[in-house]
Write a protein that holds these residues in place. Structure first.
Motif, PDB file in Angstrom:
ATOM      1  N   LEU A 248       0.660  -1.367   0.109  1.00 12.50           N
ATOM      2  CA  LEU A 248      -0.058   0.113  -0.017  1.00 12.50           C
ATOM      3  C   LEU A 248       0.954   1.202   0.050  1.00 12.50           C
ATOM      4  O   LEU A 248       0.381   2.203  -0.357  1.00 12.50           O
ATOM      5  N   PHE A 249       2.018   1.167   0.755  1.00 11.93           N
ATOM      6  CA  PHE A 249       3.063   2.365   0.649  1.00 11.93           C
ATOM      7  C   PHE A 249       3.373   2.666  -0.806  1.00 11.93           C
ATOM      8  O   PHE A 249       3.431   3.914  -1.381  1.00 11.93           O
ATOM      9  N   GLY A 250       3.492   1.708  -1.876  1.00  9.18           N
ATOM     10  CA  GLY A 250       3.692   2.015  -3.044  1.00  9.18           C
ATOM     11  C   GLY A 250       2.591   2.956  -3.777  1.00  9.18           C
ATOM     12  O   GLY A 250       2.635   3.460  -4.835  1.00  9.18           O
ATOM     13  N   ALA A 251       1.449   2.336  -3.526  1.00  8.77           N
ATOM     14  CA  ALA A 251       0.215   2.928  -4.043  1.00  8.77           C
ATOM     15  C   ALA A 251       0.111   4.504  -3.409  1.00  8.77           C
ATOM     16  O   ALA A 251      -0.069   5.334  -4.353  1.00  8.77           O
ATOM     17  N   VAL A 252       0.495   4.806  -2.320  1.00 10.44           N
ATOM     18  CA  VAL A 252       0.507   6.212  -1.769  1.00 10.44           C
ATOM     19  C   VAL A 252       1.580   7.018  -2.700  1.00 10.44           C
ATOM     20  O   VAL A 252       1.558   8.098  -2.990  1.00 10.44           O
ATOM     21  N   ILE A 253       2.682   6.429  -2.713  1.00 12.45           N
ATOM     22  CA  ILE A 253       4.139   7.007  -3.367  1.00 12.45           C
ATOM     23  C   ILE A 253       3.788   7.272  -4.734  1.00 12.45           C
ATOM     24  O   ILE A 253       4.209   8.286  -5.441  1.00 12.45           O
ATOM     25  N   SER A 254       2.943   6.464  -5.367  1.00 10.01           N
ATOM     26  CA  SER A 254       2.340   6.462  -6.693  1.00 10.01           C
ATOM     27  C   SER A 254       1.846   7.778  -7.105  1.00 10.01           C
ATOM     28  O   SER A 254       2.037   8.577  -8.039  1.00 10.01           O
ATOM     29  N   GLY A 255       0.884   8.209  -6.041  1.00 14.51           N
ATOM     30  CA  GLY A 255       0.179   9.214  -6.235  1.00 14.51           C
ATOM     31  C   GLY A 255       0.863  10.477  -5.834  1.00 14.51           C
ATOM     32  O   GLY A 255       0.938  11.460  -6.413  1.00 14.51           O
ATOM     33  N   LEU A 256       1.707  10.513  -4.793  1.00 16.17           N
ATOM     34  CA  LEU A 256       2.562  11.602  -4.457  1.00 16.17           C
ATOM     35  C   LEU A 256       3.486  11.914  -5.559  1.00 16.17           C
ATOM     36  O   LEU A 256       3.610  13.123  -5.957  1.00 16.17           O
ATOM     37  N   VAL A 257       4.025  11.093  -6.336  1.00 19.42           N
ATOM     38  CA  VAL A 257       4.946  11.127  -7.391  1.00 19.42           C
ATOM     39  C   VAL A 257       4.200  11.772  -8.740  1.00 19.42           C
ATOM     40  O   VAL A 257       4.499  12.738  -9.284  1.00 19.42           O
ATOM     41  N   ALA A 258       3.030  11.069  -8.819  1.00 21.39           N
ATOM     42  CA  ALA A 258       2.116  11.728  -9.984  1.00 21.39           C
ATOM     43  C   ALA A 258       2.119  13.232  -9.722  1.00 21.39           C
ATOM     44  O   ALA A 258       1.852  14.008 -10.627  1.00 21.39           O
ATOM     45  N   GLY A 259       1.254  13.464  -8.436  1.00 24.27           N
ATOM     46  CA  GLY A 259       1.289  15.039  -8.128  1.00 24.27           C
ATOM     47  C   GLY A 259       2.288  15.877  -8.596  1.00 24.27           C
ATOM     48  O   GLY A 259       2.074  16.969  -9.120  1.00 24.27           O
ATOM     49  N   VAL A 260       3.535  15.494  -8.006  1.00 22.57           N
ATOM     50  CA  VAL A 260       4.678  16.402  -8.285  1.00 22.57           C
ATOM     51  C   VAL A 260       5.199  16.513  -9.722  1.00 22.57           C
ATOM     52  O   VAL A 260       5.271  17.586 -10.374  1.00 22.57           O
ATOM     53  N   LEU A 261       4.773  15.245 -10.597  1.00 24.98           N
ATOM     54  CA  LEU A 261       5.250  15.314 -11.882  1.00 24.98           C
ATOM     55  C   LEU A 261       4.059  16.174 -12.693  1.00 24.98           C
ATOM     56  O   LEU A 261       4.607  16.893 -13.578  1.00 24.98           O
ATOM     57  N   ILE A 262       2.955  15.803 -12.471  1.00 22.11           N
ATOM     58  CA  ILE A 262       1.854  16.818 -12.897  1.00 22.11           C
ATOM     59  C   ILE A 262       2.140  18.129 -12.862  1.00 22.11           C
ATOM     60  O   ILE A 262       1.851  19.226 -13.409  1.00 22.11           O
ATOM     61  N   GLY A 263       2.493  18.600 -11.588  1.00 21.84           N
ATOM     62  CA  GLY A 263       2.765  20.076 -11.114  1.00 21.84           C
ATOM     63  C   GLY A 263       3.948  20.462 -12.027  1.00 21.84           C
ATOM     64  O   GLY A 263       3.975  21.719 -12.668  1.00 21.84           O
ATOM     65  N   PHE A 264       5.114  19.572 -12.285  1.00 22.36           N
ATOM     66  CA  PHE A 264       6.288  20.155 -12.839  1.00 22.36           C
ATOM     67  C   PHE A 264       5.870  20.383 -14.312  1.00 22.36           C
ATOM     68  O   PHE A 264       6.226  21.294 -15.034  1.00 22.36           O
ATOM     69  N   PHE A 265       5.108  19.461 -15.018  1.00 28.54           N
ATOM     70  CA  PHE A 265       4.813  19.549 -16.454  1.00 28.54           C
ATOM     71  C   PHE A 265       3.769  20.592 -16.638  1.00 28.54           C
ATOM     72  O   PHE A 265       3.816  21.145 -17.708  1.00 28.54           O
TER      73      PHE A 265
ATOM     74  N   THR B  70      -1.856  17.843 -22.668  1.00 20.15           N
ATOM     75  CA  THR B  70      -2.757  16.894 -22.022  1.00 20.15           C
ATOM     76  C   THR B  70      -2.180  15.536 -22.037  1.00 20.15           C
ATOM     77  O   THR B  70      -2.643  14.644 -21.481  1.00 20.15           O
ATOM     78  N   ALA B  71      -1.119  15.362 -23.243  1.00 24.13           N
ATOM     79  CA  ALA B  71      -0.620  14.071 -23.251  1.00 24.13           C
ATOM     80  C   ALA B  71       0.113  13.588 -21.945  1.00 24.13           C
ATOM     81  O   ALA B  71      -0.263  12.324 -21.558  1.00 24.13           O
ATOM     82  N   ILE B  72       1.050  14.272 -21.300  1.00 28.15           N
ATOM     83  CA  ILE B  72       1.853  13.781 -20.376  1.00 28.15           C
ATOM     84  C   ILE B  72       0.957  13.597 -19.202  1.00 28.15           C
ATOM     85  O   ILE B  72       1.280  12.638 -18.478  1.00 28.15           O
ATOM     86  N   PRO B  73       0.008  14.464 -18.654  1.00 27.93           N
ATOM     87  CA  PRO B  73      -0.652  14.244 -17.513  1.00 27.93           C
ATOM     88  C   PRO B  73      -1.481  12.797 -17.558  1.00 27.93           C
ATOM     89  O   PRO B  73      -1.787  12.159 -16.900  1.00 27.93           O
ATOM     90  N   VAL B  74      -2.024  12.522 -18.644  1.00 25.70           N
ATOM     91  CA  VAL B  74      -3.068  11.427 -19.077  1.00 25.70           C
ATOM     92  C   VAL B  74      -2.138  10.108 -19.000  1.00 25.70           C
ATOM     93  O   VAL B  74      -2.389   9.260 -18.268  1.00 25.70           O
ATOM     94  N   ILE B  75      -0.903  10.300 -19.255  1.00 26.61           N
ATOM     95  CA  ILE B  75       0.103   9.237 -19.410  1.00 26.61           C
ATOM     96  C   ILE B  75       0.472   8.897 -17.710  1.00 26.61           C
ATOM     97  O   ILE B  75       0.632   7.879 -17.280  1.00 26.61           O
ATOM     98  N   ILE B  76       0.890  10.077 -17.059  1.00 27.97           N
ATOM     99  CA  ILE B  76       1.084  10.059 -15.529  1.00 27.97           C
ATOM    100  C   ILE B  76      -0.021   9.355 -14.807  1.00 27.97           C
ATOM    101  O   ILE B  76       0.237   8.519 -14.017  1.00 27.97           O
ATOM    102  N   ILE B  77      -1.279   9.912 -14.917  1.00 27.25           N
ATOM    103  CA  ILE B  77      -2.316   9.316 -14.445  1.00 27.25           C
ATOM    104  C   ILE B  77      -2.694   7.581 -14.634  1.00 27.25           C
ATOM    105  O   ILE B  77      -2.545   7.052 -13.713  1.00 27.25           O
ATOM    106  N   GLY B  78      -2.316   7.471 -15.893  1.00 24.96           N
ATOM    107  CA  GLY B  78      -2.463   6.013 -16.368  1.00 24.96           C
ATOM    108  C   GLY B  78      -1.246   5.014 -15.738  1.00 24.96           C
ATOM    109  O   GLY B  78      -1.678   3.940 -15.043  1.00 24.96           O
TER     110      GLY B  78
END
Length: 693
Positions: free
Chosen positions: A326-343, A381-389
């Motif tokens: 479950l920690f991996g699931a939490v980290i995936s969300g944290l990382v996705a948020g940071v990456l979406i913010g950066f792009f 839109t391409a990169i955020p969709v890939i990140i969320i996927g």
């Protein structure tokens, strides 16, 4: 631990509110500057408060009607008796979050301008402190609402965990309803004033932005607060509580019991502590570039993410032994948020090539900068969709999706909570932007030295980028939360009547629902953008009238009638917000009654997919147009007053309703559709589809 954990969550909520109060009064103690600066700030504050009072009266009628309707349904056994009260508290705290944020923003604007006289860092610190009040208020009230309800339902009414989560899901509907009214109404107000002020003042009359001769200048500054602060606060409160509650509901479906329900609440509580600590890392140097300013805010957000990640690992290890995935699931969300913010930052900040190239396209006129701006938004839109996927896949498998479908979906819910766990500081970096924008207006209107306006412009440009980043977080979390809510809806239908579900793509009801759902975000966006256009036309006519009829106004020898523009924006926005909000509430009920529960699932899926992409496109196009204008105003491509500048102003006016009205409202829409569907599921199962679907 399970008996004490809810009280720890409550304690974290109280800590956030205490820290918000401390920051509130610390900002309020600072000097406002000159008497003229204080007077302008007072006018902005009075206009914003007058608008909110009238908005809350209008929304209050809707809430009274809905509470009565929900009470009737509860009386007939379609809902639990807790639902009307949960709906009411969700709406109340959502509105209160926006109110508190707007209150501090209207106190901080003149103080930020006054601080900018001393230096860039001083102005940043004051504006960021006001944003911190907003951020901590949202997360504090969100966890307060959740923890108090949980404690009451578990320890006072002693309901089983599945009934607790079924009841708590419904206060998300109240929060979503309030958020939609606040975002749409505030967004119409702020963009009508902004578009009107820019088109007549900057383009036609050739006067600077925020010039006191412009009759719409006070309305523009009021709009920054009622739309970009009060509306945003209600919006992100709804996103925050929605992600936590939907994740808890998935925990019940996955068989994780009370520990699984408490985990997202505790992760959010840890995020509050991490956000408070990280606020002390934000500072900058004098004459900092945009990249350096962004780096200053990144220090805060990145450190909060790191602290939250470490603490979440310890929490999962202790609370749910054997479930370390479950920690991996939490980290995936944290990382996705940071990456979406950066792009998002990459596509909207003038420190990077996309916005700089957009500025260059202004050389051939308004048409080309509009074309290129829309294309930029579509491409982004391409990169955020890939990140969320990737985040969905990663969180699903980390949480054990290969062995249990429900456990995998619980992981997806946890990734949404991880993405928003540090909302306290993420929202602080977002909410500070409108304060900096207001500070620049006050600096211009009160005749402060040019270097002060340069500093506030630098902070404002940074605010445009952080606002787009904040919208990226909200949209990304909305996609994950809406996905979790769709699963909650199908689980509820399974409990009520499992024979009703047939979600194959060839099922006519599901297929029609997909088309209807895909259409809804576009129809909703059209309604809100046209509302901005109609209100802006009235402002344009009024500003032209005053320039024509008030002798000496353009020469600076007479004072503009600011009140009339504020009044026009207020009346127009309150009238125009009703139809789009009604669409969000009525669409799932109508679709459910006509197409049944399968049509509703199709509608929710279609709205999620099209709404997510559309919201990103509009937010990034609008943010890039705004910063392209500011990049030119900073002296690039012939600077202020040039043909490039005039073209960029037109592009910015097109982008205004994109990024501040329609775009951010769409992510509320896709969650409201789900919340309403869940609340009215019993009605749809009983009467929906006419026996045909």
């Amino acid at each position: 631990m399970e008996n004490y954990a809810p009280f720890f969550v409550l304690g974290a909520a109280v800590l956030a509110l205490i820290f918000a109060a401390y920051k509130f009064f610390a900002v309020k103690k600072l000097p406002e500057g000159t008497e003229l600066m204080a007077s302008i700030s007072s006018k902005i504050r009075s206009g914003a408060m007058a608008y909110l009072k009238r908005q809350y009266k209008t929304v209050g009628i809707f809430f009274v009607v809905m509470v009565v309707l929900l009470a009737v349904l509860a009386g007939f056994g379609f809902l639990t008796p807790f639902v009307p009260f949960a709906f009411l508290t969700g709406g109340f705290f959502s509105g209160l979050s926006g109110f508190v944020g707007m209150k501090i923003a209207t106190y901080a604007n003149s103080r930020t301008a006054n601080g900018a006289k001393e230096g860039l860092n001083k102005g940043l610190k004051i504006a960021f402190s006001s944003g911190t009040v907003m951020g901590m208020t949202v997360v504090g009230l969100g966890l307060l609402d959740i923890s108090v309800w949980f404690i009451l339902l578990k320890f006072v009414f002693r309901l089983p965990i599945d009934e607790i989560m079924a009841a708590m899901l419904t206060f998300g509907m109240g929060a979503s309803s309030m958020a939609l009214f606040a975002r749409v109404g505030g967004g119409i107000f702020t963009k009508a004033a902004d578009v009107g002020a820019d088109l007549v003042g900057k383009v036609e009359a050739g006067i600077p932005e925020d010039d006191p001769r412009n009759p719409a200048v006070i309305a523009d500054n009021v709009g920054d607060n009622v739309g970009d602060v009060a509306g945003m606060g209600a919006d992100l409160y709804e996103s925050y509580v929605g992600s936590i509650i939907s994740c808890g509901a998935l925990a019940v479906a996955a068989g994780h019991g009370i520990g699984g329900v408490l985990l997202p609440m505790l992760i959010a509580a840890i995020g509050i502590v991490a956000s408070i600590v990280s606020t002390f890392f934000v500072s900058t140097k004098e004459s900092a570039t945009q990249k350096m300013l962004l780096g200053s805010l990144r220090k805060g957000t990145y450190s909060a993410a790191i602290i939250s990640a470490i603490a979440s690992f310890i929490l999962i290890w202790k609370l749910m032994p054997g479930e370390n995935g479950l920690f991996g699931a939490v980290i995936s969300g944290l990382v996705a948020g940071v990456l979406i913010g950066f792009f998002t930052e990459y596509y909207t900040s003038d420190s990077y090539k996309p916005t700089q190239k957009l500025s260059e396209s202004s050389g051939t006129g308004a048409a080309t900068i509009i074309i290129d701006g829309i294309a930029l938004g579509m491409r982004s839109t391409a990169i955020p969709v890939i990140i969320i996927g990737i985040s969905v896949i990663a969180s699903y498998f980390f949480a054990g999706g290969m062995g249990s479908f429900e456990s995998g979906l619980y992981g997806v819910g946890l990734s949404a909570v991880g993405m928003l766990s540090t909302l306290g500081i993420t929202l602080a970096t977002d909410a500070y932007g409108p304060v900096a924008d207001n500070a620049g207006g006050i600096a211009e209107m009160s005749g402060l030295p040019g270097e002060v306006r340069e500093r506030t412009d630098a902070l404002d440009s940074l605010g445009n980028t952080t606002a787009a980043t904040g919208k990226g977080f909200a949209i990304g979390s909305a996609a994950l939360t809406a996905l979790a809510l769709i699963v909650s809806y199908t689980d509820k239908i399974q409990d009520l009547d499992p024979t009703k579900l047939n979600l194959t793509i060839t099922n006519p009801a599901t297929l029609i629902g997909l088309f209807v759902g895909a259409m809804l975000p576009f129809l909703f966006s059209a309604m809100t953008m046209q509302a901005v256009g109609r209100a802006a036309q009235k402002i344009v006519v009024e500003v032209r009238r005053q320039f024509r009829e008030i002798k000496g106004l353009l020469e600076g020898k007479a004072e503009a009638d600011y009140t009339s523009c504020v009044d026009i924006c207020t009346k127009s926005s309150l009238k125009e917000m009703v139809a789009p909000a009604a669409l969000g509430v009525l669409a799932p009920i109508v679709v459910g009654l006509v197409l049944g529960c399968n049509g509703v699932v199709g509608m929710l899926a279609g709205a999620l997919v099209s709404g997510f992409v559309l919201a990103i496109m509009m937010a990034n196009s609008g943010g890039s147009w705004d910063n392209a204008k500011k990049y030119i105003e900073a002296g690039n491509f012939n600077g202020k007053g040039s043909e490039n500048h005039k073209a960029a102003v037109v592009g910015d006016t097109v982008g205004d309703p994109f990024k501040d009205t329609s775009g951010p409202s769409v992510n509320i829409l896709i969650k409201l559709l789900s919340m309403v569907s869940i609340v009215f599921a019993s009605i749809v199962v009983t009467y929906g589809g006419f026996g045909l679907f």
